[in-house]
Structures are given as structure tokens and as C-alpha cells.
Motif scaffolding. Structure first.
Motif, PDB file in Angstrom:
ATOM      1  N   UNK A 111       0.832  -1.207   0.000  1.00 48.15           N
ATOM      2  CA  UNK A 111       0.000   0.000   0.000  1.00 48.15           C
ATOM      3  C   UNK A 111       0.865   1.254   0.000  1.00 48.15           C
ATOM      4  N   UNK A 112       2.024   1.204   0.650  1.00 46.74           N
ATOM      5  CA  UNK A 112       2.948   2.340   0.633  1.00 46.74           C
ATOM      6  C   UNK A 112       3.558   2.519  -0.755  1.00 46.74           C
ATOM      7  N   UNK A 113       3.942   1.410  -1.391  1.00 49.66           N
ATOM      8  CA  UNK A 113       4.488   1.506  -2.746  1.00 49.66           C
ATOM      9  C   UNK A 113       3.485   2.147  -3.695  1.00 49.66           C
ATOM     10  N   UNK A 114       2.192   1.836  -3.495  1.00 49.03           N
ATOM     11  CA  UNK A 114       1.135   2.360  -4.356  1.00 49.03           C
ATOM     12  C   UNK A 114       0.688   3.762  -3.942  1.00 49.03           C
ATOM     13  N   UNK A 115       1.189   4.256  -2.814  1.00 44.43           N
ATOM     14  CA  UNK A 115       0.844   5.602  -2.372  1.00 44.43           C
ATOM     15  C   UNK A 115      -0.468   5.695  -1.614  1.00 44.43           C
ATOM     16  N   UNK A 116      -1.057   4.561  -1.254  1.00 40.80           N
ATOM     17  CA  UNK A 116      -2.308   4.605  -0.496  1.00 40.80           C
ATOM     18  C   UNK A 116      -2.053   4.919   0.972  1.00 40.80           C
ATOM     19  N   UNK A 117      -0.846   4.590   1.418  1.00 40.48           N
ATOM     20  CA  UNK A 117      -0.410   4.952   2.768  1.00 40.48           C
ATOM     21  C   UNK A 117       0.961   5.624   2.650  1.00 40.48           C
ATOM     22  N   UNK A 118       1.139   6.716   3.358  1.00 37.19           N
ATOM     23  CA  UNK A 118       2.415   7.437   3.337  1.00 37.19           C
ATOM     24  C   UNK A 118       3.432   6.717   4.220  1.00 37.19           C
ATOM     25  N   UNK A 119       4.694   7.073   4.069  1.00 43.02           N
ATOM     26  CA  UNK A 119       5.747   6.421   4.834  1.00 43.02           C
ATOM     27  C   UNK A 119       5.567   6.591   6.335  1.00 43.02           C
ATOM     28  N   UNK A 120       4.926   7.703   6.744  1.00 43.42           N
ATOM     29  CA  UNK A 120       4.723   7.920   8.177  1.00 43.42           C
ATOM     30  C   UNK A 120       3.481   7.195   8.716  1.00 43.42           C
ATOM     31  N   UNK A 121       2.811   6.423   7.842  1.00 47.70           N
ATOM     32  CA  UNK A 121       1.661   5.636   8.267  1.00 47.70           C
ATOM     33  C   UNK A 121       0.331   6.337   8.146  1.00 47.70           C
ATOM     34  N   UNK A 122       0.342   7.578   7.712  1.00 48.12           N
ATOM     35  CA  UNK A 122      -0.913   8.295   7.512  1.00 48.12           C
ATOM     36  C   UNK A 122      -1.487   7.980   6.126  1.00 48.12           C
ATOM     37  N   UNK A 123      -2.733   8.381   5.918  1.00 45.10           N
ATOM     38  CA  UNK A 123      -3.408   8.067   4.661  1.00 45.10           C
ATOM     39  C   UNK A 123      -2.779   8.810   3.491  1.00 45.10           C
ATOM     40  N   UNK A 124      -2.617   8.125   2.410  1.00 42.24           N
ATOM     41  CA  UNK A 124      -2.187   8.750   1.161  1.00 42.24           C
ATOM     42  C   UNK A 124      -3.385   8.861   0.240  1.00 42.24           C
ATOM     43  N   UNK A 125      -3.345   8.179  -0.908  1.00 42.67           N
ATOM     44  CA  UNK A 125      -4.506   8.140  -1.787  1.00 42.67           C
ATOM     45  C   UNK A 125      -5.641   7.389  -1.100  1.00 42.67           C
ATOM     46  N   UNK A 126      -6.793   7.975  -1.046  1.00 47.15           N
ATOM     47  CA  UNK A 126      -7.952   7.280  -0.480  1.00 47.15           C
ATOM     48  C   UNK A 126      -9.046   7.091  -1.523  1.00 47.15           C
ATOM     49  N   UNK A 127      -8.770   7.554  -2.745  1.00 44.70           N
ATOM     50  CA  UNK A 127      -9.719   7.372  -3.840  1.00 44.70           C
ATOM     51  C   UNK A 127      -8.961   7.005  -5.116  1.00 44.70           C
ATOM     52  N   UNK A 128      -9.431   6.005  -5.779  1.00 47.03           N
ATOM     53  CA  UNK A 128      -8.923   5.618  -7.098  1.00 47.03           C
ATOM     54  C   UNK A 128     -10.119   5.545  -8.022  1.00 47.03           C
ATOM     55  N   UNK A 129     -10.055   6.232  -9.120  1.00 48.41           N
ATOM     56  CA  UNK A 129     -11.183   6.273 -10.030  1.00 48.41           C
ATOM     57  C   UNK A 129     -11.587   4.876 -10.483  1.00 48.41           C
ATOM     58  N   UNK A 130     -12.867   4.581 -10.385  1.00 43.42           N
ATOM     59  CA  UNK A 130     -13.361   3.279 -10.804  1.00 43.42           C
ATOM     60  C   UNK A 130     -13.179   2.197  -9.769  1.00 43.42           C
ATOM     61  N   UNK A 131     -12.748   2.581  -8.567  1.00 44.26           N
ATOM     62  CA  UNK A 131     -12.537   1.576  -7.536  1.00 44.26           C
ATOM     63  C   UNK A 131     -12.908   2.102  -6.173  1.00 44.26           C
ATOM     64  N   UNK A 132     -12.736   1.250  -5.184  1.00 48.13           N
ATOM     65  CA  UNK A 132     -13.008   1.643  -3.804  1.00 48.13           C
ATOM     66  C   UNK A 132     -11.872   1.167  -2.923  1.00 48.13           C
ATOM     67  N   UNK A 133     -11.365   2.084  -2.085  1.00 50.59           N
ATOM     68  CA  UNK A 133     -10.357   1.756  -1.090  1.00 50.59           C
ATOM     69  C   UNK A 133     -11.070   1.738   0.260  1.00 50.59           C
ATOM     70  N   UNK A 134     -11.198   0.567   0.839  1.00 52.91           N
ATOM     71  CA  UNK A 134     -11.897   0.465   2.121  1.00 52.91           C
ATOM     72  C   UNK A 134     -11.021   1.090   3.206  1.00 52.91           C
ATOM     73  N   UNK A 135     -11.617   1.964   4.025  1.00 50.88           N
ATOM     74  CA  UNK A 135     -10.883   2.694   5.055  1.00 50.88           C
ATOM     75  C   UNK A 135     -11.341   2.256   6.445  1.00 50.88           C
TER      76      UNK A 135
END
Length: 580
Positions: A186-210
Motif C-alpha cells: 500500500x505504501x508503494x502504491x501511495x495509499x499509505x504514506x511512509x509515516x503511516x498516515x493516509x495517502x490516496x484514499x480514492x482511485x477512479x473506478x474503484x473503492x479503497x476500504x478505510x
């Protein structure tokens, strides 16, 4: 010179030459192969007694007496299949993922759809991680979990991290529409930042469960899943050597089941063209005994023009047995999982996930067709069907045979528009044996009119729409992949080993319609009908010797039928005797 003798000589020679020409015109070529039996041609559902083959093509199709003229003792192989079963054209599979299915087996872990969450974390993932680390793999990749058994509110990344936190882990579900990932991926994909906080929380055409704090849980749906997968080490994960080894396995399965045509629904699953390269090398070596169609995937987070250019560039891999003129898109998700784009809304008031606007689909269709690329679009919900039909009507070229894939529901006016604009449909006819668990879920989540009515078939035939069969292998692998398991389902609504309740019986097909959907209609979908798909003079001799007459046997025995032999271009390329 004696003029009288000269003209007499000329007259005699003319008679001799004329007789020779007459004899030549009346003589028949010697066939390499003649087959007798009950032969379903898929040419207007006609039944004949015999055919003759020369140089890999049919040179005669008709009665037995007519075929006997082509037999020369010692030169013609004669196969008398009378009373042994049915002779029929080789089948086609209009959309499946054998490339993916065998790739996952080669590079990852395939779990059973019956495995639950507890077994997943205690046995399956630890074993997959151990295997990866022993082989020096940089990623852990798997597939097969069943959405009904896996709750959506778990923090999967943390539980995966407890097993493996130093290399990325990704497990796709059985449909390939959802995935589970650990934190490092998830960090490699940018969904989570290196510090553990949220990165991308939306991807067009998909859903990221939070989770409750707005941090991704590791559960990703639809195009969010493909986005995360794109950050894996795909070139090493699926190399050209692995692709080449898989091609032989794919061919063995296809021929043993009776398929001689196949359109691969996601040929760039690992975001490279190694599957194309492997197929081309196989055919150039003379080892390919089926026709392959390949589709490049365009996800809604990708650059449209760059992706179309990649799809167009795959034409360099085309051969006589490889066709690459398709682009695959997702219009929506799946109706059963709540991500189909439907009207009216789901019972709880939510809408599914539409990946593209109508304007975007219209422009993509225009650009793709202009490049000679056919649209091959996954669409389930009736509202999604209307949107993509609008795009095909407004921007598509009729001769490109733009196709809808799967199609759970259709709004009534769209049938005629599809027919009028030469829009094709390829469908998972095997899904007419929805198991009890799925049926109960549909009754719970869907509005009236859709609950027990999904995946129309007969309506397409009634409106003159080219309708072909697909198995979608390995998705929903609890369903049969072979043509005759599929055939029993579409004429009964039941697959006997399952003993499930019949599904939408008004849409069931006749046996002849089922066979046409499995043969000539797939050939049309793949632009092959002038050379394959039916037993007709001048076409390639791709045919099956089926060990049962599936046109007349008890309907609950159709699924037991198997090809005793599969022929491709006049040569036997599979025999059940050799397999034994």
C-alpha cells in the motif's frame, strides 16, 4: 504438306484434349481425411452424414455417398463415427483468462473458494510467504478467496503484516475484482504514506476500504485493485519464460475440453506483453493448435491515448493463429458484489461503481475503432449496458463488432439498439446455475425485477444479436469450464452435480442455440466466421468427435459428454485415448 491429313490430325488432337479436360473436370481430388457420422455443422444448424478434408480444409460436406468419391485406398484416412456420438465444429471461448489462471499457478498461490478467513491467515498466507522467500521472490501473489466468506470490515493489512511485513503481499479474490494487500505494498502504491498516515484514499473506478481513522485497511475493490497490483514487480513476476511454459498448459486444457478458438480477456494482466511474445514464438515454432484472440486492458486510472497506443502496438505479434485487435475495459463491477451499475438502485440505496462517463466511453470507442481495435467491455448492470450501448451507437463502427462482456441485465429498448448497430454479446452462460448462497444474496440486495433474473440469453437470439459463450476461467471456478457442462446449464438452468434451483427459465436456450453460441457465434465475435466455426466447404477443418450425442441424449447427461478427439486444421491434436 498433305492438307487433308493435317486437318485430320488437328481434329483428333482436339478431341483428345477435350476428353482430357472433361475427365479432369469430372475427377475429384483425393481427400486426406473423410469422416462419417451424425454431423452438426453449425451452419444453419444443419445435420449431414459426412465430410472430406484436404490440406486442412473441408472440400466436401454432405451425404455419405458424396464423400465416398473422395476416398482413395491407402491415401485417405477414413473415420466412421456413426452411432458413437456427435461430430461438431471445434468450440470457442469468447472471454476467459487461461493466461491469468496458469500464471497465478506458476508465480503465486491459488486457494480454494471454500477456504475461510481463519485458514487464510493461519495456513495459506504463511505457506505462500515461505514459498516466496525460499525461491527468492520479491513479492507474494495469490488468488481465490470468496467474497461471501471474507468480511469487509477487517483490517487485512495489519493481519498480513503480522505474517509478512518486509515484502509486498497481494491476494486477489476468485473474480479478480477485489484484493487484499499488506502495508508495504500500500505504501508503494501511495495509499499509505511512509509515516503511516493516509495517502490516496480514492482511485477512479474503484473503492479503497478505510478504517475508522480514514486509513486504508488493505481491502481494495475493482480498479483500486488493479492500481495496487501495478506496483508489483510484474516483469519478474511474469517473465517471458514463465509465459512460454504456460502456453503449452493452456493449449492442453483448451484442446482436451474441445476449444479451438479462445479470446483472452486480459492479456496484459501483469502490465507487460510477455503473453503476446510467448504466443507468437509458439506459433512460429509450429506448435499452436488453436486460434488465440488477445485483449489489452485499459483501466480507468490509465492514460487513454498511451494505453490505446500500447494496444495498437500488439499487432506486431499477429500471425495466422493470433489476433490482437481488442481493448478490454471495465464499465462497472459485478452485480452480485454490489458494484454493478444498475437502475433502480440496490435495496439499501447505494449505487455500484461506474468506471467511465458516457462521454469518455464515446471518445474511447471512436479512437479505438479508428485504429482498427474492437471494444471488449466488461459490463454487468443494466444502466452500464445503456451507457456503453450509447457510446457504441454514437461513435462505433458497425463492422468492428464492438462487444459487451458478461451482461447481467438489459433494459428492454437496448436489445433492438444492439441489433440495429451490430453490437455483440459474449456471456457466461454457465452462471445460470447460481448456487443457493448467491441466490439468497441477490434476493436480499437487488430491487424487484432483478432478484432472480440475471444474464439473459434467449432474448439476444430473439433480437438477432450475435451471442456467444464464455467461461471466464478461472473466475468462479466452481462452475464448469468445458462446453458440455456449460451446454447443460443453458438448456436446463441446472448443473447436475450442483443440483441448484433453475435460474430464469424463460431465458434458457435450445440445444441447437447453445451449440451455435459455442461455435459459429464465437467465430463471428473473433472475425473468423469465413474460415472457422462451422463445418462448411472451404473452411479449416476444426472439429470434435464427441463421445455422446448431446442433441438427443437425456438432458441431464449432457454435462458428462467429452471430446474423444479434437482436430485442428484437419489434424488430430487431442485424443482421450492418448491422454489416458
Amino acid at each position: 504438306m498433305n492438307t487433308k491429313k493435317y486437318f485430320s490430325y488437328i481434329s483428333v488432337m482436339c478431341i483428345v484434349i477435350s476428353m482430357g479436360m472433361l475427365v479432369g473436370c469430372n475427377s475429384k481430388p483425393t481427400a486426406d481425411l473423410v469422416v462419417y457420422g451424425k454431423i452438426f455443422t453449425s451452419d444453419s444448424s444443419k445435420i449431414v452424414e459426412a465430410f472430406a478434408v484436404k490440406d486442412g480444409k473441408y472440400i466436401y460436406v454432405g451425404d455419405k455417398a458424396g464423400a465416398e468419391v473422395f476416398v482413395e485406398e491407402g491415401k485417405t484416412e477414413v473415420v466412421d463415427y456413426t452411432g458413437k456420438g456427435l461430430v461438431m465444429p471445434g468450440c470457442g471461448n469468447g472471454h476467459a483468462h487461461y493466461s491469468l489462471g496458469y500464471a497465478i499457478q506458476a508465480v503465486g498461490t491459488v486457494m480454494s473458494r471454500d477456504d475461510d478467513v481463519d485458514k487464510f491467515f493461519k495456513e495459506i498466507v504463511p505457506a505462500a510467504v515461505k514459498k516466496a522467500k525460499e525461491t527468492g521472490a520479491k513479492f507474494v501473489f495469490g488468488s481465490g478467496w470468496e467474497m461471501m466468506r471474507f468480511p469487509k470490515d477487517l483490517c487485512y493489512r495489519k493481519q498480513l503484516d503480522d505474517i509478512c511485513s518486509d515484502i509486498p503481499v497481494y491476494f486477489a479474490d476468485e473474480e479478480g475484482h477485489k484484493g487484499l494487500a499488506n502495508t508495504i505494498l500500500l505504501k508503494k502504491a501511495g495509499l499509505i504514506k511512509e509515516d503511516g498516515t493516509a495517502g490516496k484514499t480514492e482511485i477512479r473506478g474503484g473503492e479503497i476500504v478505510l478504517d475508522a481513522d480514514g486509513i486504508p485497511t488493505g481491502y481494495v475493490k475493482e480498479q483500486a485493485g488493479t492500481y495496487v497490483r501495478s506496483f508489483m514487480d510484474n516483469e519478474n513476476l511474469f517473465s517471458i519464460d514463465i509465459a512460454k511454459a504456460n502456453m503449452a498448459k493452456i493449449q492442453e486444457q483448451l484442446l482436451s475440453e474441445g476449444y479451438t478458438m479462445y479470446l483472452d480477456g486480459y492479456s496484459s494482466y501483469f502490465f507487460n506483453d510477455n503473453f503476446y511474445k510467448a504466443a507468437q514464438q509458439m506459433d512460429q515454432a509450429g506448435d499452436m493448435h488453436f486460434v488465440l484472440g488477445a485483449a489489452w486492458e485499459m483501466d480507468s486510472w490509465m492514460d487513454v491515448d498511451k494505453t490505446l497506443e500500447k494496444a495498437s502496438n500488439t499487432k506486431k505479434y499477429e500471425t495466422n493463429h493470433i489476433k490482437t485487435n481488442w481493448i478490454k475495459l471495465f464499465m462497472d463491477g459485478t452485480v452480485e458484489s454490489g458494484t454493478g451499475f444498475i437502475e433502480p438502485l440496490y435495496v439499501d440505496g447505494h449505487q455500484g461503481i461506474p468506471n467511465w462517463s458516457e462521454e469518455e466511453l464515446t471518445e474511447i470507442t471512436r479512437k479505438a475503432n479508428a485504429k482498427g481495435i474492437t471494444m471488449h467491455v466488461h459490463v454487468m448492470g443494466n444502466k452500464g449496458v445503456t451507457r456503453i450501448v450509447n457510446a457504441y451507437v454514437n461513435a462505433g463502427k458497425k463492422e468492428m463488432r464492438n462487444t459487451l462482456v458478461h451482461v447481467y441485465g438489459v433494459s428492454e429498448p437496448d436489445y433492438q439498439r444492439m441489433a440495429d448497430n451490430n453490437i455483440y454479446v459474449t456471456s457466461g452462460m454457465l452462471w445460470h446455475h447460481a448456487d443457493k448462497e448467491i441466490q439468497e444474496e441477490l434476493l436480499r440486495i437487488l430491487p424487484e425485477g432483478m432478484k432472480d433474473k440475471g444474464y439473459p440469453m434467449k432474448s439476444f437470439f430473439d433480437h438477432g444479436i450475435n451471442f456467444s459463450s464464455h467461461s471466464d476461467f478461472p473466475a468462479l471456478c466452481g462452475s464448469p469450464d468445458d462446453p458440455f457442462g456449460i451446454m447443460e446449464i443453458v438448456v436446463t438452468g441446472i448443473y447436475q452435480p450442483e443440483q441448484s434451483s433453475p435460474w430464469w427459465t424463460e431465458e434458457l436456450l435450445t440445444r441447437e442455440q447453445a451449440l451455435n453460441a459455442l461455435t459459429i457465434n464465437v467465430a463471428k465475435q473473433m472475425f473468423l466466421e469465413n474460415e472457422r466455426g462451422s463445418i462448411s466447404t472451404g473452411k479449416y477443418a476444426d472439429f470434435l468427435l464427441v463421445d455422446k450425442d448431446v442433441l438427443t441424449c437425456p438432458v441431464n447427461e449432457i454435462h458428462t459428454a467429452k471430446p474423444a478427439a479434437t482436430y485442428f486444421e484437419g489434424k488430430k491434436v487431442f485424443s482421450i485415448q492418448n491422454k489416458k
